[in-house]
Design a protein around this motif. Sequence first.
Motif, short mmCIF file in Angstrom:
data_model
loop_
_atom_site.label_atom_id
_atom_site.label_comp_id
_atom_site.label_asym_id
_atom_site.label_seq_id
_atom_site.Cartn_x
_atom_site.Cartn_y
_atom_site.Cartn_z
N MET A 132 0.83 -1.18 0.00
CA MET A 132 0.00 0.00 0.00
C MET A 132 0.88 1.25 0.00
N ARG A 133 0.46 2.24 -0.76
CA ARG A 133 1.24 3.48 -0.86
C ARG A 133 1.20 4.27 0.44
N ASP A 134 2.28 4.97 0.71
CA ASP A 134 2.35 5.85 1.87
C ASP A 134 2.15 7.28 1.38
N LEU A 135 0.93 7.79 1.52
CA LEU A 135 0.62 9.12 1.00
C LEU A 135 1.41 10.21 1.71
N ASN A 136 1.76 10.00 2.98
CA ASN A 136 2.58 11.00 3.68
C ASN A 136 3.95 11.13 3.01
N LYS A 137 4.55 9.99 2.66
CA LYS A 137 5.85 10.03 1.99
C LYS A 137 5.71 10.61 0.58
N ASP A 138 4.64 10.25 -0.13
CA ASP A 138 4.42 10.78 -1.48
C ASP A 138 4.25 12.29 -1.45
N PHE A 139 3.44 12.79 -0.50
CA PHE A 139 3.24 14.23 -0.40
C PHE A 139 4.53 14.91 0.03
N GLY A 140 5.23 14.33 0.98
CA GLY A 140 6.50 14.89 1.43
C GLY A 140 7.51 15.00 0.30
N ALA A 141 7.57 13.96 -0.54
CA ALA A 141 8.49 14.00 -1.68
C ALA A 141 8.08 15.09 -2.66
N ALA A 142 6.78 15.27 -2.85
CA ALA A 142 6.29 16.33 -3.75
C ALA A 142 6.62 17.71 -3.19
N VAL A 143 6.49 17.87 -1.87
CA VAL A 143 6.84 19.14 -1.22
C VAL A 143 8.32 19.42 -1.41
N SER A 144 9.15 18.43 -1.14
CA SER A 144 10.60 18.60 -1.26
C SER A 144 11.00 18.97 -2.68
N GLU A 145 10.48 18.24 -3.64
CA GLU A 145 10.83 18.51 -5.04
C GLU A 145 10.38 19.90 -5.47
N ALA A 146 9.15 20.27 -5.14
CA ALA A 146 8.63 21.58 -5.54
C ALA A 146 9.39 22.70 -4.84
N ARG A 147 9.71 22.52 -3.57
CA ARG A 147 10.45 23.53 -2.82
C ARG A 147 11.82 23.78 -3.45
N ARG A 148 12.49 22.70 -3.79
CA ARG A 148 13.82 22.81 -4.40
C ARG A 148 13.75 23.48 -5.78
N LYS A 149 12.75 23.10 -6.57
CA LYS A 149 12.59 23.71 -7.89
C LYS A 149 12.37 25.21 -7.80
N LEU A 150 11.71 25.64 -6.73
CA LEU A 150 11.45 27.07 -6.53
C LEU A 150 12.63 27.78 -5.86
N GLY A 151 13.68 27.02 -5.54
CA GLY A 151 14.87 27.61 -4.93
C GLY A 151 14.67 28.02 -3.48
N LEU A 152 13.75 27.35 -2.80
CA LEU A 152 13.48 27.67 -1.40
C LEU A 152 14.20 26.69 -0.47
N THR A 153 14.64 27.20 0.66
CA THR A 153 15.20 26.33 1.69
C THR A 153 14.05 25.93 2.62
N GLN A 154 14.30 24.92 3.44
CA GLN A 154 13.30 24.54 4.42
C GLN A 154 13.05 25.69 5.39
N VAL A 155 14.10 26.37 5.78
CA VAL A 155 13.98 27.50 6.71
C VAL A 155 13.16 28.62 6.06
N GLY A 156 13.47 28.94 4.81
CA GLY A 156 12.75 30.01 4.11
C GLY A 156 11.27 29.70 3.95
N LEU A 157 10.97 28.47 3.56
CA LEU A 157 9.57 28.07 3.40
C LEU A 157 8.85 28.09 4.75
#
Length: 108
Positions: free
Chosen positions: A1-26
């Motif tokens: 079964m898929r882990d939607l928390n991990k899937d969403f987290g990966a999408a957040v990480s990828e999108a944040r990086r593409k936008l040039g944002l750091t975790q602190v900045g976001l």
Amino acid sequence: MRDLNKDFGAAVSEARRKLGLTQVGLAEELGKTDRSISDMENGKTTPKLDTVALFARRLGISVDAVIHDTPQGDVPFCVKQFFAGMSEEEAAGYIRLCEDAEKIRTKK
């Protein structure tokens, strides 16, 4: 079964990086902690729906694409629903608009 928390987290990480944002900045921008961003990106938390919506809007994430299994090349359900009942001419107009917007977005 898929882990939607991990899937969403990966999408957040990828999108944040593409936008040039750091975790602190976001985190500062959204009123969260960098630790909460890290935990979310690593699938360690189950965010509330309003938090999912906040991140999805800010980062341009399609929650539908995260939730549904969409094989490469298939049209997501939300897109099918959007175009349902439109004439080919109307649909073509929207597609041209999206293509133009993508060209503008990638020139930055």
